[in-house]
Design an enzyme around this catalytic site. Structure first.
Site, PDB file in Angstrom:
ATOM      1  N   HIS A  66       0.859  -1.168   0.059  1.00 43.95           N
ATOM      2  CA  HIS A  66       0.121  -0.056   0.098  1.00 43.95           C
ATOM      3  C   HIS A  66       0.997   1.284  -0.021  1.00 43.95           C
ATOM      4  O   HIS A  66       0.467   2.189  -0.491  1.00 43.95           O
ATOM      5  CB  HIS A  66      -0.851  -0.087   1.189  1.00 43.95           C
ATOM      6  CG  HIS A  66      -1.914  -1.072   1.135  1.00 43.95           C
ATOM      7  ND1 HIS A  66      -2.458  -1.875   2.097  1.00 43.95           N
ATOM      8  CD2 HIS A  66      -2.790  -1.391  -0.147  1.00 43.95           C
ATOM      9  CE1 HIS A  66      -3.292  -2.641   1.541  1.00 43.95           C
ATOM     10  NE2 HIS A  66      -3.599  -2.457   0.150  1.00 43.95           N
ATOM     11  N   ASP A 141     -17.486  -0.462 -12.723  1.00 41.65           N
ATOM     12  CA  ASP A 141     -16.252  -0.840 -13.719  1.00 41.65           C
ATOM     13  C   ASP A 141     -15.266   0.225 -13.783  1.00 41.65           C
ATOM     14  O   ASP A 141     -15.819   1.200 -14.280  1.00 41.65           O
ATOM     15  CB  ASP A 141     -16.782  -1.611 -14.855  1.00 41.65           C
ATOM     16  CG  ASP A 141     -15.649  -2.396 -15.268  1.00 41.65           C
ATOM     17  OD1 ASP A 141     -15.933  -3.192 -16.348  1.00 41.65           O
ATOM     18  OD2 ASP A 141     -14.759  -1.952 -15.257  1.00 41.65           O
ATOM     19  N   ASP A 160      -5.125  -0.113  -8.618  1.00 42.67           N
ATOM     20  CA  ASP A 160      -4.605  -1.092  -7.604  1.00 42.67           C
ATOM     21  C   ASP A 160      -5.469  -2.365  -7.807  1.00 42.67           C
ATOM     22  O   ASP A 160      -6.412  -2.547  -7.146  1.00 42.67           O
ATOM     23  CB  ASP A 160      -4.729  -0.578  -6.050  1.00 42.67           C
ATOM     24  CG  ASP A 160      -4.401  -1.379  -5.059  1.00 42.67           C
ATOM     25  OD1 ASP A 160      -4.987  -1.257  -4.035  1.00 42.67           O
ATOM     26  OD2 ASP A 160      -4.104  -2.534  -5.299  1.00 42.67           O
ATOM     27  N   SER A 161      -5.304  -2.826  -8.890  1.00 40.34           N
ATOM     28  CA  SER A 161      -6.226  -4.153  -9.347  1.00 40.34           C
ATOM     29  C   SER A 161      -5.835  -5.388  -9.289  1.00 40.34           C
ATOM     30  O   SER A 161      -4.627  -5.596  -8.960  1.00 40.34           O
ATOM     31  CB  SER A 161      -6.752  -3.883 -10.834  1.00 40.34           C
ATOM     32  OG  SER A 161      -5.475  -4.261 -11.699  1.00 40.34           O
ATOM     33  N   ASP A 163      -5.115  -9.241 -10.797  1.00 42.74           N
ATOM     34  CA  ASP A 163      -4.378  -9.558 -11.919  1.00 42.74           C
ATOM     35  C   ASP A 163      -4.970  -9.448 -13.313  1.00 42.74           C
ATOM     36  O   ASP A 163      -6.328  -9.119 -13.315  1.00 42.74           O
ATOM     37  CB  ASP A 163      -3.900 -11.197 -11.868  1.00 42.74           C
ATOM     38  CG  ASP A 163      -3.362 -11.286 -10.475  1.00 42.74           C
ATOM     39  OD1 ASP A 163      -3.547 -12.388  -9.919  1.00 42.74           O
ATOM     40  OD2 ASP A 163      -2.359 -10.310 -10.257  1.00 42.74           O
ATOM     41  N   PRO A 167     -12.287  -9.906 -13.880  1.00 41.17           N
ATOM     42  CA  PRO A 167     -12.705  -8.330 -14.138  1.00 41.17           C
ATOM     43  C   PRO A 167     -11.588  -7.406 -14.173  1.00 41.17           C
ATOM     44  O   PRO A 167     -11.846  -6.410 -14.821  1.00 41.17           O
ATOM     45  CB  PRO A 167     -13.414  -8.304 -13.078  1.00 41.17           C
ATOM     46  CG  PRO A 167     -13.224  -9.405 -11.935  1.00 41.17           C
ATOM     47  CD  PRO A 167     -12.938 -10.449 -12.686  1.00 41.17           C
TER      48      PRO A 167
HETATM   49  N1  SAM Z   1      -3.331  -5.917  -4.423  1.00 46.93           N
HETATM   50  C1  SAM Z   1      -4.001  -6.738  -5.022  1.00 46.93           C
HETATM   51  C2  SAM Z   1      -3.323  -7.257  -6.218  1.00 46.93           C
HETATM   52  O1  SAM Z   1      -1.974  -6.882  -6.571  1.00 46.93           O
HETATM   53  O2  SAM Z   1      -3.711  -8.229  -6.645  1.00 46.93           O
HETATM   54  C3  SAM Z   1      -5.220  -5.776  -5.289  1.00 46.93           C
HETATM   55  C4  SAM Z   1      -6.013  -5.673  -4.219  1.00 46.93           C
HETATM   56  S1  SAM Z   1      -7.547  -4.713  -4.512  1.00 46.93           S
HETATM   57  C5  SAM Z   1      -8.485  -5.761  -3.647  1.00 46.93           C
HETATM   58  C6  SAM Z   1      -8.091  -5.499  -6.160  1.00 46.93           C
HETATM   59  C7  SAM Z   1      -9.334  -4.955  -6.660  1.00 46.93           C
HETATM   60  O3  SAM Z   1      -9.527  -4.791  -7.894  1.00 46.93           O
HETATM   61  C8  SAM Z   1     -10.651  -5.703  -6.073  1.00 46.93           C
HETATM   62  O4  SAM Z   1     -11.268  -5.110  -4.985  1.00 46.93           O
HETATM   63  C9  SAM Z   1     -11.691  -6.050  -7.342  1.00 46.93           C
HETATM   64  O5  SAM Z   1     -12.833  -5.805  -6.987  1.00 46.93           O
HETATM   65  C10 SAM Z   1     -10.789  -4.616  -8.094  1.00 46.93           C
HETATM   66  N2  SAM Z   1     -11.269  -4.773  -9.606  1.00 46.93           N
HETATM   67  C11 SAM Z   1     -11.118  -5.707 -10.379  1.00 46.93           C
HETATM   68  N3  SAM Z   1     -11.652  -5.501 -11.652  1.00 46.93           N
HETATM   69  C12 SAM Z   1     -11.821  -4.133 -11.514  1.00 46.93           C
HETATM   70  C13 SAM Z   1     -12.608  -3.368 -12.454  1.00 46.93           C
HETATM   71  N4  SAM Z   1     -12.469  -3.674 -13.858  1.00 46.93           N
HETATM   72  N5  SAM Z   1     -12.880  -2.064 -12.278  1.00 46.93           N
HETATM   73  C14 SAM Z   1     -12.647  -1.554 -10.893  1.00 46.93           C
HETATM   74  N6  SAM Z   1     -12.223  -2.262  -9.867  1.00 46.93           N
HETATM   75  C15 SAM Z   1     -11.837  -3.634 -10.225  1.00 46.93           C
END
Ligand code: SAM
Length: 289
Positions: A66, A141, A160-161, A163, A167
């Site tokens: 973080h 999204d 911070d998504s 992989d 989604p």
């Molecule tokens: N640190 C983690 C990693 O490196 O894998 C990521 C942590 S954070 C919890 C990842 C977030 O991305 C999730 O809460 C997921 O819901 C969100 N996410 C995935 N695809 C997304 C999208 N298309 N738009 C917005 N958020 C998305």
């Protein structure tokens, strides 16, 4: 008692590796509209969240990730007033962003509200700044939000998504980077978690080519330890519009009015040092872009 009864394991088939933490119990499990969300109580790492079987965050070591997703890019920008976080549903990155008094507004856009609600329950320390009046939490999204964003309305965009599968896949596409480039003001920066430099070099290559292809003028990668992700070594890549990533506000880092557990000026400099294999690969990607 089988191994599974005592350990929670993330298997990375294509990497030929697996990673386990000793567990006490699974304290939460649900299938949301987008993902499977689980939380385990571990014996030595506090709580551990998994999404679709992939480790996301643990109580013990999340500060590494973080802090490195927030502070290097915010101290590189001269005045990071307007910030957006796409993903980041556990809210740990949001907490770090809100430590910066220069930040006037920050919008967090996560596709899955359930991740944030689960984080509020099992990682309340990460969500302690969610009520800050500068913060706005949206659950849509990310690609939709960035497409609708006003041109030039952002100074820093943090992705911070998960992989680039499920989604999260759309957040690694050139369509996403083109929309991000348009939404950023001059000198604006996008930073995105860019996987393991050892195991996922192909993903980094694609990101560099797509970021340069979308018009970003400079792309740099910072490296940091990440104990609960495959290989234990992770990265975040920064694309900058209309300027080089270059220097940072060192005096402000030294005089910061908040505690950090990993990040400082020396760590900032060291994190941008490119290992030899990566330096060679990135030089070629830059040359060909
Ligand atoms: N640190 C983690 C990693 O490196 O894998 C990521 C942590 S954070 C919890 C990842 C977030 O991305 C999730 O809460 C997921 O819901 C969100 N996410 C995935 N695809 C997304 C999208 N298309 N738009 C917005 N958020 C998305």
């Amino acid at each position: 008692m089988s191994l599974d009864d005592q350990w929670v394991t993330e298997v990375c088939e294509e990497c030929g590796s697996a990673f386990s933490l000793k567990k006490r119990a699974r304290v939460h499990e649900e299938q949301s509209a987008f993902q499977k969300i689980e939380v385990y109580e571990t014996t030595a790492w506090g709580n551990l969240m998994l999404i679709d079987g992939f480790t996301m965050v643990s109580t013990r070591e999340n500060f590494l990730y973080h802090e490195m997703m927030a502070h290097p890019v915010l101290y590189t920008h001269e005045r990071p007033a307007r910030v957006a976080i796409i993903g980041g549903g556990d809210c740990g990155t949001l907490r770090e962003v809100l430590r910066h008094s220069e930040v006037e507004q920050v919008t967090q856009i996560d596709i899955d509200e359930r991740v944030t609600r689960v984080a509020e329950q099992y990682f309340p320390e990460l969500c302690e700044s969610n009520a800050d009046p500068r913060a706005r939490l949206l659950f849509i999204d990310g690609i939709q939000w960035i497409r609708d964003a006003e041109p030039g309305s952002l100074d820093v965009l943090i992705v911070d998504s998960t992989d680039p599968i499920g989604p999260g896949e759309v957040l690694f596409t050139d369509a996403f980077y083109a929309a991000a480039h348009r939404a950023l003001g001059d000198g604006g920066m996008l930073v995105q978690q860019s996987e393991s430099p050892l195991l996922h070099i192909k993903i980094l290559e694609r990101m560099y080519r797509n970021l340069y292809g979308a018009g970003f003028d400079d792309v740099r990668t910072l490296f940091f330890p990440q104990p609960i992700y495959p290989s234990g070594w992770w990265s975040a890549s920064i694309g900058r519009k209309g300027a080089t990533v270059g220097g940072f506000r060192e005096a402000d880092v030294a005089n910061r009015d908040f505690e950090t557990r990993y990040y400082n000026a020396d760590v900032h400099r060291a994190a941008f040092a490119e290992p030899e294999f990566f330096r060679k690969a990135a030089a070629q990607w830059r040359q060909e872009s």
